[in-house]
Design a protein around this motif. Structure first.
Motif, PDB file in Angstrom:
ATOM      1  N   ILE A  75       0.961  -1.252   0.133  1.00 55.54           N
ATOM      2  CA  ILE A  75       0.025   0.003  -0.137  1.00 55.54           C
ATOM      3  C   ILE A  75       0.871   1.414   0.027  1.00 55.54           C
ATOM      4  O   ILE A  75       1.799   1.154   0.700  1.00 55.54           O
ATOM      5  CB  ILE A  75      -1.025  -0.065   1.219  1.00 55.54           C
ATOM      6  CG1 ILE A  75      -1.765  -1.267   1.212  1.00 55.54           C
ATOM      7  CG2 ILE A  75      -1.840   1.281   1.320  1.00 55.54           C
ATOM      8  CD1 ILE A  75      -2.803  -1.203   0.063  1.00 55.54           C
ATOM      9  N   TRP A  76       0.500   2.261  -1.009  1.00 57.92           N
ATOM     10  CA  TRP A  76       1.167   3.655  -0.796  1.00 57.92           C
ATOM     11  C   TRP A  76       0.234   4.553  -0.276  1.00 57.92           C
ATOM     12  O   TRP A  76      -0.872   4.739  -0.701  1.00 57.92           O
ATOM     13  CB  TRP A  76       1.575   4.056  -1.980  1.00 57.92           C
ATOM     14  CG  TRP A  76       2.789   3.043  -2.770  1.00 57.92           C
ATOM     15  CD1 TRP A  76       3.893   3.505  -2.740  1.00 57.92           C
ATOM     16  CD2 TRP A  76       2.667   1.720  -3.218  1.00 57.92           C
ATOM     17  NE1 TRP A  76       4.955   2.630  -3.297  1.00 57.92           N
ATOM     18  CE2 TRP A  76       4.141   1.514  -3.789  1.00 57.92           C
ATOM     19  CE3 TRP A  76       1.910   0.899  -3.587  1.00 57.92           C
ATOM     20  CZ2 TRP A  76       4.440   0.274  -4.246  1.00 57.92           C
ATOM     21  CZ3 TRP A  76       1.965  -0.428  -4.139  1.00 57.92           C
ATOM     22  CH2 TRP A  76       3.332  -0.370  -4.438  1.00 57.92           C
ATOM     23  N   LEU A 167       4.299   7.461   1.732  1.00 64.03           N
ATOM     24  CA  LEU A 167       4.731   6.390   2.682  1.00 64.03           C
ATOM     25  C   LEU A 167       4.225   5.018   1.877  1.00 64.03           C
ATOM     26  O   LEU A 167       3.253   4.852   1.276  1.00 64.03           O
ATOM     27  CB  LEU A 167       3.737   6.479   3.902  1.00 64.03           C
ATOM     28  CG  LEU A 167       4.158   5.906   5.339  1.00 64.03           C
ATOM     29  CD1 LEU A 167       5.286   6.698   5.641  1.00 64.03           C
ATOM     30  CD2 LEU A 167       3.061   5.793   6.517  1.00 64.03           C
ATOM     31  N   LYS A 168       5.174   4.368   2.000  1.00 67.28           N
ATOM     32  CA  LYS A 168       5.249   2.784   1.432  1.00 67.28           C
ATOM     33  C   LYS A 168       5.217   1.790   2.330  1.00 67.28           C
ATOM     34  O   LYS A 168       6.098   1.793   3.340  1.00 67.28           O
ATOM     35  CB  LYS A 168       6.320   2.700   0.372  1.00 67.28           C
ATOM     36  CG  LYS A 168       6.272   1.354  -0.276  1.00 67.28           C
ATOM     37  CD  LYS A 168       7.562   1.322  -1.148  1.00 67.28           C
ATOM     38  CE  LYS A 168       7.363  -0.428  -1.827  1.00 67.28           C
ATOM     39  NZ  LYS A 168       8.853  -0.588  -2.806  1.00 67.28           N
ATOM     40  N   GLU A 169       4.041   0.855   2.486  1.00 64.63           N
ATOM     41  CA  GLU A 169       4.085   0.023   3.515  1.00 64.63           C
ATOM     42  C   GLU A 169       3.719  -1.388   2.867  1.00 64.63           C
ATOM     43  O   GLU A 169       3.076  -1.438   2.010  1.00 64.63           O
ATOM     44  CB  GLU A 169       3.307   0.570   4.606  1.00 64.63           C
ATOM     45  CG  GLU A 169       1.704   0.547   4.144  1.00 64.63           C
ATOM     46  CD  GLU A 169       0.964   1.468   5.267  1.00 64.63           C
ATOM     47  OE1 GLU A 169       1.505   2.070   6.032  1.00 64.63           O
ATOM     48  OE2 GLU A 169      -0.327   1.686   4.993  1.00 64.63           O
ATOM     49  N   VAL A 170       3.986  -2.458   3.819  1.00 70.85           N
ATOM     50  CA  VAL A 170       3.588  -3.869   3.358  1.00 70.85           C
ATOM     51  C   VAL A 170       2.465  -4.372   4.736  1.00 70.85           C
ATOM     52  O   VAL A 170       2.879  -4.358   5.678  1.00 70.85           O
ATOM     53  CB  VAL A 170       4.490  -4.651   3.335  1.00 70.85           C
ATOM     54  CG1 VAL A 170       4.183  -6.313   2.970  1.00 70.85           C
ATOM     55  CG2 VAL A 170       5.532  -4.327   1.987  1.00 70.85           C
ATOM     56  N   TRP A 171       1.283  -4.596   4.273  1.00 73.51           N
ATOM     57  CA  TRP A 171       0.426  -5.450   5.163  1.00 73.51           C
ATOM     58  C   TRP A 171       0.350  -6.901   5.005  1.00 73.51           C
ATOM     59  O   TRP A 171       0.480  -7.157   3.838  1.00 73.51           O
ATOM     60  CB  TRP A 171      -1.100  -5.023   4.996  1.00 73.51           C
ATOM     61  CG  TRP A 171      -1.311  -3.656   5.510  1.00 73.51           C
ATOM     62  CD1 TRP A 171      -1.069  -2.391   4.682  1.00 73.51           C
ATOM     63  CD2 TRP A 171      -2.070  -2.945   6.545  1.00 73.51           C
ATOM     64  NE1 TRP A 171      -1.225  -1.319   5.507  1.00 73.51           N
ATOM     65  CE2 TRP A 171      -1.928  -1.589   6.547  1.00 73.51           C
ATOM     66  CE3 TRP A 171      -2.346  -3.788   7.662  1.00 73.51           C
ATOM     67  CZ2 TRP A 171      -2.686  -1.092   7.666  1.00 73.51           C
ATOM     68  CZ3 TRP A 171      -2.988  -2.999   8.717  1.00 73.51           C
ATOM     69  CH2 TRP A 171      -3.037  -1.621   8.801  1.00 73.51           C
ATOM     70  N   MET A 180      -2.676  -9.773  11.760  1.00 71.87           N
ATOM     71  CA  MET A 180      -2.327  -9.003  10.635  1.00 71.87           C
ATOM     72  C   MET A 180      -1.415  -7.792  10.909  1.00 71.87           C
ATOM     73  O   MET A 180      -1.507  -7.439  12.267  1.00 71.87           O
ATOM     74  CB  MET A 180      -3.583  -8.412  10.166  1.00 71.87           C
ATOM     75  CG  MET A 180      -3.336  -7.353   8.883  1.00 71.87           C
ATOM     76  SD  MET A 180      -3.089  -8.269   7.397  1.00 71.87           S
ATOM     77  CE  MET A 180      -4.615  -8.706   6.863  1.00 71.87           C
ATOM     78  N   GLN A 181      -0.335  -7.639  10.350  1.00 74.22           N
ATOM     79  CA  GLN A 181       0.723  -6.685  10.722  1.00 74.22           C
ATOM     80  C   GLN A 181       1.007  -5.888   9.506  1.00 74.22           C
ATOM     81  O   GLN A 181       0.575  -6.034   8.426  1.00 74.22           O
ATOM     82  CB  GLN A 181       2.003  -7.562  11.169  1.00 74.22           C
ATOM     83  CG  GLN A 181       1.901  -8.369  12.215  1.00 74.22           C
ATOM     84  CD  GLN A 181       3.189  -9.076  12.702  1.00 74.22           C
ATOM     85  OE1 GLN A 181       4.325  -8.147  12.781  1.00 74.22           O
ATOM     86  NE2 GLN A 181       3.319 -10.232  13.067  1.00 74.22           N
TER      87      GLN A 181
END
Length: 289
Positions: A75-76, A167-171, A180-181
């Protein structure tokens, strides 16, 4: 005669005492009889010397095996610092961008080119320092000879021109912990580029910061907390607690496109909320009630 000598001695003692009392604490007398000014530390701008933030130790991430990742989604997001919840990002005394820029110039963190968001090309401290800075030529006149001179002036980047961050993230869902993290991978400041008249033209991605490497630096920096100055938190704690407001502008997809490439206006916000709800429903549907 003795009384006069005693009075004279008392007067001399009093005068010497007055001279000694008038000498500041930061002035010392050398062996040659000359005075020398010694620099002192500035006084504490508080009622006590607070060192809690300096002793904070960050907890390393729990190791995750590839086999335990049951589901994953990239997700961005965009953080707009003009929103009320995000105002600490624009704190004038210590803006968030200033922290990133100084750490990059001092080689405390690694920053990467904005050509992509995969942290492929590392930037040097000089490249980071020159970003956003401009050089102008100004015509000046000598007040005595009235001679015309051309002077080169360097304009440094104003942190107030940074209005948003990406923001770049990984779920992911971890089977070992059955929860879920989310892990933040990168942060990128967006610079408002303006024309000669100061009108907004477009946003420019300056660089990407690899967040896992920057956690140690962010753990040393204090965040302004409204309501109680005696209970500060660090930037690392704020990011891990996700104490910020943001919206989704992209998810991993086969076309590698952003939401604005196929939806506009209100539909853009609805599509972002739909992606957020999809992640929530996925975790919710894994359990039986």
């Amino acid at each position: 005669m003795k009384i006069a000598l005693k009075l004279l001695g008392l007067m001399l003692f009093f005068c010497v005492g007055q001279l000694v009392a008038q000498v500041p604490d930061n002035v010392i007398m050398t062996e040659s009889g000359n005075s020398q000014v010694v620099e002192q530390d500035p006084p504490t701008d508080d009622i006590t010397d607070k060192r809690t933030i300096e002793t904070v130790r960050i907890l390393p991430y729990d190791p995750v095996r590839e086999a335990d990742i049951f589901w994953e989604k990239r997700i961005w997001r965009v953080i707009d610092i003009r929103e009320k919840m995000n105002l600490p990002f624009a704190y004038p005394e210590r803006p968030f961008f200033t922290i990133l820029q100084e750490a990059a110039e001092n080689e405390e963190i690694n920053v990467y080119s904005a050509e992509d968001d995969k942290f492929t090309h590392r930037l040097s401290p000089d490249e980071v320092a020159s970003m956003g800075a401009s050089v102008d030529t100004v015509t000046t006149f000598d007040p005595v000879t009235y001679e015309e001179k051309i002077q080169v002036v360097r304009n440094e980047l104003n942190p107030e021109d940074i209005k948003r961050y990406r923001l770049k993230e990984v779920w992911f869902f971890d089977e070992e912990t059955s929860r879920m993290q989310v892990r933040i991978l990168g942060i990128a400041p967006l610079l408002d580029v303006k024309d000669e008249n100061g009108n907004f033209k477009y946003e420019q991605v300056m660089f990407w910061v690899y967040y896992p490497e920057a956690r140690q630096v962010l753990a040393r920096e204090k965040v302004f907390t409204a309501g109680n100055d005696a209970a500060p938190i660090t930037w690392e704690a704020l990011m891990e607690m996700r104490f910020f407001s943001s919206y989704i502008y992209k998810e991993s997809n086969v076309h590698n496109r952003r939401l604005q490439d196929y939806v506009q206006g209100v539909d853009l916000l609805l599509e972002a909320d739909k992606i957020k709800q999809t992640i929530f429903n996925f975790e919710h549907d894994l359990w039986e009630y």
